[in-house]
Design a protein around this motif. Structure first.
Motif, PDB file in Angstrom:
ATOM      1  N   GLY A  58     -26.634  -1.337   2.883  1.00  0.00           N
ATOM      2  CA  GLY A  58     -26.232  -0.053   2.343  1.00  0.00           C
ATOM      3  C   GLY A  58     -27.224   0.989   2.828  1.00  0.00           C
ATOM      4  O   GLY A  58     -27.992   0.761   3.757  1.00  0.00           O
ATOM      5  N   ILE A  59     -27.263   2.139   2.184  1.00  0.00           N
ATOM      6  CA  ILE A  59     -28.139   3.210   2.660  1.00  0.00           C
ATOM      7  C   ILE A  59     -29.596   2.789   2.617  1.00  0.00           C
ATOM      8  O   ILE A  59     -30.364   3.077   3.548  1.00  0.00           O
ATOM      9  N   ASN A  60     -30.035   2.059   1.568  1.00  0.00           N
ATOM     10  CA  ASN A  60     -31.432   1.659   1.487  1.00  0.00           C
ATOM     11  C   ASN A  60     -31.819   0.692   2.596  1.00  0.00           C
ATOM     12  O   ASN A  60     -32.880   0.825   3.217  1.00  0.00           O
ATOM     13  N   VAL A  82     -20.476   1.566  -8.645  1.00  0.00           N
ATOM     14  CA  VAL A  82     -21.503   1.699  -9.670  1.00  0.00           C
ATOM     15  C   VAL A  82     -22.732   2.396  -9.087  1.00  0.00           C
ATOM     16  O   VAL A  82     -23.005   2.328  -7.890  1.00  0.00           O
ATOM     17  N   ARG A  83     -23.434   3.089  -9.973  1.00  0.00           N
ATOM     18  CA  ARG A  83     -24.765   3.582  -9.641  1.00  0.00           C
ATOM     19  C   ARG A  83     -25.749   2.531 -10.151  1.00  0.00           C
ATOM     20  O   ARG A  83     -25.766   2.238 -11.354  1.00  0.00           O
ATOM     21  N   PRO A  84     -26.574   1.964  -9.279  1.00  0.00           N
ATOM     22  CA  PRO A  84     -27.603   1.041  -9.759  1.00  0.00           C
ATOM     23  C   PRO A  84     -28.784   1.846 -10.305  1.00  0.00           C
ATOM     24  O   PRO A  84     -29.578   2.403  -9.553  1.00  0.00           O
ATOM     25  N   LEU A  85     -28.866   1.965 -11.622  1.00  0.00           N
ATOM     26  CA  LEU A  85     -29.897   2.769 -12.268  1.00  0.00           C
ATOM     27  C   LEU A  85     -31.110   1.895 -12.595  1.00  0.00           C
ATOM     28  O   LEU A  85     -30.973   0.745 -13.006  1.00  0.00           O
ATOM     29  N   VAL A  86     -32.291   2.469 -12.437  1.00  0.00           N
ATOM     30  CA  VAL A  86     -33.536   1.723 -12.607  1.00  0.00           C
ATOM     31  C   VAL A  86     -34.069   1.899 -14.025  1.00  0.00           C
ATOM     32  O   VAL A  86     -34.182   3.029 -14.519  1.00  0.00           O
ATOM     33  N   VAL A  87     -34.386   0.794 -14.670  1.00  0.00           N
ATOM     34  CA  VAL A  87     -35.063   0.832 -15.958  1.00  0.00           C
ATOM     35  C   VAL A  87     -36.217  -0.164 -15.914  1.00  0.00           C
ATOM     36  O   VAL A  87     -36.212  -1.111 -15.123  1.00  0.00           O
ATOM     37  N   LEU A 103     -30.439   8.532 -18.246  1.00  0.00           N
ATOM     38  CA  LEU A 103     -31.245   7.589 -17.484  1.00  0.00           C
ATOM     39  C   LEU A 103     -31.518   8.153 -16.093  1.00  0.00           C
ATOM     40  O   LEU A 103     -30.635   8.700 -15.446  1.00  0.00           O
ATOM     41  N   SER A 104     -32.729   7.976 -15.631  1.00  0.00           N
ATOM     42  CA  SER A 104     -33.146   8.597 -14.379  1.00  0.00           C
ATOM     43  C   SER A 104     -32.400   8.015 -13.181  1.00  0.00           C
ATOM     44  O   SER A 104     -32.101   6.820 -13.128  1.00  0.00           O
ATOM     45  N   ARG A 105     -32.132   8.885 -12.222  1.00  0.00           N
ATOM     46  CA  ARG A 105     -31.492   8.474 -10.965  1.00  0.00           C
ATOM     47  C   ARG A 105     -32.516   8.251  -9.855  1.00  0.00           C
ATOM     48  O   ARG A 105     -32.165   8.117  -8.699  1.00  0.00           O
ATOM     49  N   LYS A 106     -33.785   8.190 -10.185  1.00  0.00           N
ATOM     50  CA  LYS A 106     -34.818   8.004  -9.162  1.00  0.00           C
ATOM     51  C   LYS A 106     -34.840   6.555  -8.688  1.00  0.00           C
ATOM     52  O   LYS A 106     -34.262   5.665  -9.315  1.00  0.00           O
ATOM     53  N   GLY A 123     -32.514   1.076  -7.150  1.00  0.00           N
ATOM     54  CA  GLY A 123     -31.878   2.386  -7.269  1.00  0.00           C
ATOM     55  C   GLY A 123     -31.838   3.107  -5.942  1.00  0.00           C
ATOM     56  O   GLY A 123     -31.677   2.514  -4.875  1.00  0.00           O
ATOM     57  N   GLY A 124     -31.982   4.428  -6.006  1.00  0.00           N
ATOM     58  CA  GLY A 124     -31.946   5.229  -4.787  1.00  0.00           C
ATOM     59  C   GLY A 124     -30.661   6.019  -4.663  1.00  0.00           C
ATOM     60  O   GLY A 124     -29.628   5.670  -5.242  1.00  0.00           O
ATOM     61  N   LYS A 125     -30.752   7.092  -3.905  1.00  0.00           N
ATOM     62  CA  LYS A 125     -29.612   7.955  -3.646  1.00  0.00           C
ATOM     63  C   LYS A 125     -29.547   8.263  -2.164  1.00  0.00           C
ATOM     64  O   LYS A 125     -30.568   8.252  -1.471  1.00  0.00           O
ATOM     65  N   LEU A 126     -28.374   8.572  -1.693  1.00  0.00           N
ATOM     66  CA  LEU A 126     -28.221   8.929  -0.289  1.00  0.00           C
ATOM     67  C   LEU A 126     -29.152  10.085   0.072  1.00  0.00           C
ATOM     68  O   LEU A 126     -29.785  10.078   1.131  1.00  0.00           O
ATOM     69  N   THR A 127     -29.264  11.069  -0.816  1.00  0.00           N
ATOM     70  CA  THR A 127     -30.115  12.221  -0.541  1.00  0.00           C
ATOM     71  C   THR A 127     -31.566  11.823  -0.335  1.00  0.00           C
ATOM     72  O   THR A 127     -32.293  12.454   0.436  1.00  0.00           O
ATOM     73  N   ASP A 128     -31.994  10.770  -1.003  1.00  0.00           N
ATOM     74  CA  ASP A 128     -33.400  10.372  -0.993  1.00  0.00           C
ATOM     75  C   ASP A 128     -33.717   9.354   0.098  1.00  0.00           C
ATOM     76  O   ASP A 128     -34.801   8.770   0.105  1.00  0.00           O
ATOM     77  N   CYS A 129     -32.805   9.136   1.033  1.00  0.00           N
ATOM     78  CA  CYS A 129     -32.919   8.000   1.940  1.00  0.00           C
ATOM     79  C   CYS A 129     -34.159   8.058   2.830  1.00  0.00           C
ATOM     80  O   CYS A 129     -34.794   7.031   3.084  1.00  0.00           O
ATOM     81  N   LEU A 130     -34.535   9.239   3.322  1.00  0.00           N
ATOM     82  CA  LEU A 130     -35.692   9.320   4.214  1.00  0.00           C
ATOM     83  C   LEU A 130     -36.970   8.927   3.479  1.00  0.00           C
ATOM     84  O   LEU A 130     -37.841   8.242   4.040  1.00  0.00           O
ATOM     85  N   ASN A 131     -37.082   9.341   2.220  1.00  0.00           N
ATOM     86  CA  ASN A 131     -38.241   8.945   1.425  1.00  0.00           C
ATOM     87  C   ASN A 131     -38.285   7.430   1.247  1.00  0.00           C
ATOM     88  O   ASN A 131     -39.355   6.820   1.316  1.00  0.00           O
TER      89      ASN A 131
END
Length: 547
Positions: free
Chosen positions: A24-26, A335-340, A355-358, A374-382
């Protein structure tokens, strides 16, 4: 599929610095970042590249304006910076777009307060977009007549970005970058088992398409399995400080609601005071998303889901006729895999939408495993950069990060492509009204490989004609996909390398006389089998025999 077989042969018996599990994106961005810095990398996925969570996004690249509600300022700042970097690196693929948020009686904020938030968001984003604007109800009706302003208090307009093509196509661009940097990549290859032996992982892999099993080794494993990271870590006996919980979201794709003269996203608060959107996708509109707690990563769109979204949007738009189930062209659900944190329990009493999307990244030094939560497409470079830091800490030497593992080709290369396209009058091949110029589309989708498409069309003008009239896809593009994009199933092409499945009704796809030719170009002698599998998945019936 020759390229895919060659990559599996490279993986078989190899010893890599890093094995990335999950494309996936990650996983894709991690493979690109690591290979781009000189590591030997293998990337596998038991499905297709970007074929699960990463194909179900909103196609937005955004800093997360709505996360300001929960005062997640560091998250929003990081996402805005990443958005700005992506916008600069992918100027043809990622475009700035207006978000017009209507504030009616269901909204939790007054327009003036939302405008303050939008101004703060603009500042947090380092003023990387156009400035926000505030409209009263009368101005709103003039700006976007489709919005029902009868209960509107006003609206605020702010800026973010969106993907011109689809999310899984963007994921594949990182897979392609990894390949160009020397990585061995293969879709439909599952990890059967992995054992730590001395200083390396010894892994048994299975080609899920052929059943063939191979063995490979790696010094470090990156667990980028998205919603399945906990399952994988558990199999390896790893304990982590974080875990994943699931939030289900859906999108409905319908005929274009807003005028095609202006691409903008419409934002509304639903009856539960949660934001949802109407997002342009060419001649279609995408309505979503929902946020529902679920206990499994496997989801489907229910009648209740459809009724909720259609009811919400019909109540907020001034349409000639309300949208019904019959207007739904395609659906997306994931689904969004949310981190806890693991000690936080099952979160059953938590405010789910807060719940945080970080993302979080953990490293197990003893077992040499890096896990991405977790992770988001927007955050992929990080994510890619952070994974590289962890892998380097585990003893894999990396070259200096020149940041050449992402982004579109240089401006001079782009200029030369458009010069050649103009000389051969490429755009004159497109006669359909309301479609973008061919030169724009080919460059955006293929980058440097678009030069090969020009050569193909010069040599054989039929390569510049559409295969399926309603799909807007050239024969040359099909041949490129067959040779370079590791298409294993027809769904890989129709849903992920292209977005045909998202914008064309199933009955029109299945009734197209060009569908068989698509399968023949992509699969050759295996066309009948691949076509039958695709039709069976769509209808439960096998494809008709070849004529």
């Amino acid at each position: 599929m020759t390229l895919r077989r060659a990559n599996i042969a490279r993986i078989s018996g190899g010893l890599f610095d890093v094995l990335v599990v999950g494309a996936g994106i990650n996983g894709a961005v991690s493979a690109a970042a690591l290979a781009g810095r000189g590591a030997s990398v293998a990337l596998i996925d038991r499905g297709d590249f970007g074929g699960f969570v990463s194909q179900e996004s909103s196609n937005l690249v955004w800093g997360g304006f709505k996360y300001l509600e929960n005062y997640e300022l560091p998250l929003v700042f990081g996402l805005c910076r990443s958005r700005n970097r992506l916008m600069k690196a992918y100027p043809d693929n990622i475009k700035e777009i207006s978000f017009l948020a209507t504030l009616d009686e269901t909204a939790p904020f007054r327009p003036w307060f939302a405008a303050l938030g939008a101004t703060a968001y603009w500042g947090i984003g380092l003023f990387g977009t156009k400035r926000p604007r505030l409209y009263d109800a009368e101005e709103l009706e003039s700006v976007e007549p489709v919005v029902d302003t009868s209960t509107a208090r006003g609206a605020v307009q702010y800026q973010d970005c969106y993907l011109v093509d689809n999310d899984s196509r963007f994921v594949f661009s990182f897979v392609r970058s990894a390949v160009e940097a020397g990585a061995a990549v293969a879709n439909y290859v599952e990890l059967v088992s992995a054992e730590r032996v001395g200083d390396r992982w010894v892994c048994l892999l299975r080609d899920t398409d052929t059943g063939e099993e191979v063995t490979t080794s790696a010094r470090v494993v990156v667990n980028a399995a998205g919603p399945f990271v906990d399952e994988l870590n558990s199999a390896w006996g790893l304990t982590t400080a974080h875990r994943i919980v699931y939030s289900k979201g859906i999108h409905l794709i319908v005929p274009r609601i807003t005028t095609t003269r202006h691409d903008r996203v419409l934002a509304f608060f639903d009856d539960t005071q949660r934001l949802f959107y109407v997002i342009p996708m060419g001649h279609r509109s995408v309505i979503g998303t929902t946020d529902t707690r679920v206990d499994t990563p496997y989801t489907e769109v229910t009648d209740e889901d459809r009724d909720f979204l259609l009811g919400q949007i019909n109540a907020r738009l001034d349409l000639p006729d309300p949208l019904t189930h019959d207007d739904v062209i395609a659906e997306r659900t994931g689904v969004r895999p949310l981190v806890v944190r693991r000690e936080a329990g099952d979160q059953s009493d938590a405010d789910w939408t807060s719940l945080s999307r970080k993302h979080e990244i953990e490293r197990d030094d003893a077992r040499a495993v890096v896990t991405i939560f977790g992770g988001k497409l927007t955050d992929c470079l990080n994510v890619g950069e952070e994974v590289a830091e962890h892998v380097q800490h585990l003893g894999v030497p990396l070259e200096k990060d020149l940041r050449n593992w992402y982004g579109e080709p240089a401006a001079a290369t782009r200029k030369e492509f458009f010069r050649q396209a103009r000389l051969m009058r490429l755009d004159s091949l497109r006669t359909k009204p309301g479609t973008e110029p061919l030169s724009d589309r080919l460059w955006r989708r293929y980058g440097r490989r678009a030069f090969d498409l020009l050569e193909s069309i010069r040599a054989d003008p039929t390569m510049g004609t559409d295969v399926m009239g309603s799909a807007d896809y050239l024969r040359a593009e099909l041949h490129t996909a067959a040779e370079h994009e590791m298409v294993v199933t027809l769904d890989d092409f129709m849903r992920r390398r292209s977005k045909i499945d998202l914008v064309v009704r199933d009955r029109d796809i299945l009734g197209s006389p060009g569908l068989r030719e698509v399968a023949e170009i992509l699969f050759g002698d295996e066309a009948d089998r691949r076509l039958a599998d695709y039709v069976l998945a769509k209808t439960g019936q096998h494809a008709p025999p070849a004529h």
